[in-house]
Enzyme design. Structure first.
Site, PDB file in Angstrom:
ATOM      1  N   HIS A   1       0.847  -1.211   0.000  1.00 17.09           N
ATOM      2  CA  HIS A   1       0.000   0.000   0.000  1.00 17.09           C
ATOM      3  C   HIS A   1       0.880   1.259   0.000  1.00 17.09           C
ATOM      4  CE1 HIS A   1      -3.124   2.887   1.297  1.00 17.09           C
ATOM      5  NE2 HIS A   1      -4.009   1.944   0.980  1.00 17.09           N
ATOM      6  N   PHE A   2       1.438   1.665  -1.042  1.00 22.15           N
ATOM      7  CA  PHE A   2       1.506   1.045  -2.364  1.00 22.15           C
ATOM      8  C   PHE A   2       2.986   0.913  -2.683  1.00 22.15           C
ATOM      9  CE2 PHE A   2      -2.352   3.656  -2.214  1.00 22.15           C
ATOM     10  CZ  PHE A   2      -3.324   2.720  -2.465  1.00 22.15           C
TER      11      PHE A   2
END
Length: 308
Positions: A213-214
Site C-alpha cells: 500500500h503502495f
C-alpha cells in the site's frame, strides 16, 4: 510516578476549639479561617487552590508566629529553642515586634495552611481534596491525618495518579492487549483521567503495510489511522484501574474524513476525547495530525468486555 490520596467520602474532625473537614476532589484547595481575641489579628480568612508554584509563592514564605507572652512558657517546656526575631513573627499587646519580617498582610492564616499541609503529609503522600479549616492547629490537623490513614486502610488507598500521565511504549503495552505488528501507538499522554489523551506514532519507511500500500507510492492506509486513534482511546480507558484487563471492541465509526496522505517518516499526533462515557463502553472523538496539519477526524463507539 507521583501518586496522590483523595478521601473516599467527606471526612471531618472537630473539638471545642477547631473544626476541619475534607471532601474528595481532583485538586488541593484549602479554605482556612482563624480568629483571635487580639486587635492585630482578629479574623483572617483565605481560600486558595494550591499547586507547586502557588505553594512556593503564596504559602511557603509564611513564617511561624507567636504571642510574646507565650515565649517564656515555650522555653520552659523545651520548645522554641531555635526561635528568634529573625525567623518568627512575635505579636505583642500593642504591636508586632518585628513587622518588617512579614511577607503578607494575612501571614498568620497562610502559616496555618502551611502547618496543615505539613501535618497531612504524615500519611506519606500528597493530598487532593477540598479542605475547610476553622481555627485549626496541629491537634486537629494530625487528627485529620489519622482519619485519612484509616480511610486508606478501609478503602485500599483512595489513590489517584497525577495528570498529565506519560506512558511510554512499555506503559502502552501494559495497558492494552495489542501487540506488533498491530500496535499503532508508541506513547500516550493522558491529560485527563478517562476523558482525554494524546498519542504518538512514528511511521517508519519499512512498515509492513507499505509493501502492498503502495509499492511505488507508500501511503499509510486510512483505516490504520482510525485504528491508531482507537488504540489511543483504549490506553486512555484501560489505564484506569477499574477497567484494567478488559478487552476493547470497535462497535461503530461515523463521520470519518481523511484530509491528506500520511507518508513514511511522518509522526502521527493522535488526539482523543471521550464524549459519551458508559459503564462498559462509550463514544469517542478523534483527530489525527502530522505537525499542525489535520489528516483525519472521526467518531467511534466501543465496548469494554471481560476476557472470559
Amino acid at each position: 510516578e507521583k501518586r496522590y490520596y483523595t478521601p473516599s467520602m467527606k471526612i471531618a474532625y472537630s473539638d471545642n476549639e477547631a473544626k476541619v473537614e475534607a471532601l474528595p476532589s481532583g485538586r488541593f484547595k484549602v479554605t482556612a479561617e482563624i480568629e483571635y481575641d487580639h486587635p492585630l489579628i482578629k479574623r483572617q480568612r483565605l481560600e486558595i487552590i494550591i499547586d507547586e508554584e502557588v505553594f512556593k509563592k503564596e504559602i511557603a514564605p509564611a513564617k511561624t508566629y507567636c504571642f510574646d507572652y507565650e515565649i517564656e512558657q515555650l522555653e520552659a517546656i523545651g520548645l522554641a529553642k531555635g526561635g528568634s526575631l529573625k525567623n518568627a513573627i512575635v505579636i505583642g499587646e500593642k504591636g508586632i515586634h518585628n513587622k518588617e519580617m512579614m511577607t503578607f498582610e494575612d501571614e498568620f492564616v497562610r502559616h496555618k495552611i502551611l502547618d496543615l499541609m505539613g501535618d497531612l503529609y504524615l500519611i506519606g503522600r500528597p493530598v487532593k481534596a477540598d479542605i475547610t479549616s476553622f481555627c485549626g492547629g496541629h491537634t486537629s490537623n494530625t487528627a485529620l491525618a489519622k482519619l485519612f490513614a484509616k480511610d486508606i486502610e478501609m478503602t485500599g488507598g483512595g489513590v489517584v495518579p497525577e495528570y498529565p500521565m506519560e506512558l511510554d511504549l512499555e506503559g502502552v503495552k501494559s495497558a492494552i492487549p495489542h501487540r506488533p505488528p498491530f500496535l499503532f501507538v508508541d506513547s500516550v499522554t493522558i491529560t485527563e483521567e478517562a476523558k482525554a489523551a494524546v498519542g504518538r506514532r512514528l511511521i517508519l519507511p519499512d512498515e509492513w503495510f507499505f509493501k502492498g500500500h503502495f509499492p511505488e507510492r507508500p501511503v499509510l492506509p486510512g483505516v490504520l489511522i482510525t485504528e491508531a486513534l482507537a488504540q489511543t482511546a483504549c490506553v486512555l480507558l484501560l489505564s484506569k484501574p477499574d477497567w484494567k484487563g478488559k478487552l476493547p471492541f470497535f462497535m461503530g465509526i461515523n463521520n470519518v474524513k481523511f484530509r491528506r496522505p500520511v507518508n513514511p517518516g511522518d509522526e502521527l499526533i493522535l488526539k482523543v476525547e471521550i464524549i459519551r462515557p458508559r459503564m462498559r463502553g462509550g463514544k469517542a472523538a478523534g483527530q489525527a495530525y502530522v505537525g499542525d496539519a489535520l489528516v483525519c477526524e472521526c467518531e467511534f463507539s466501543f465496548s469494554l468486555v471481560d476476557k472470559e
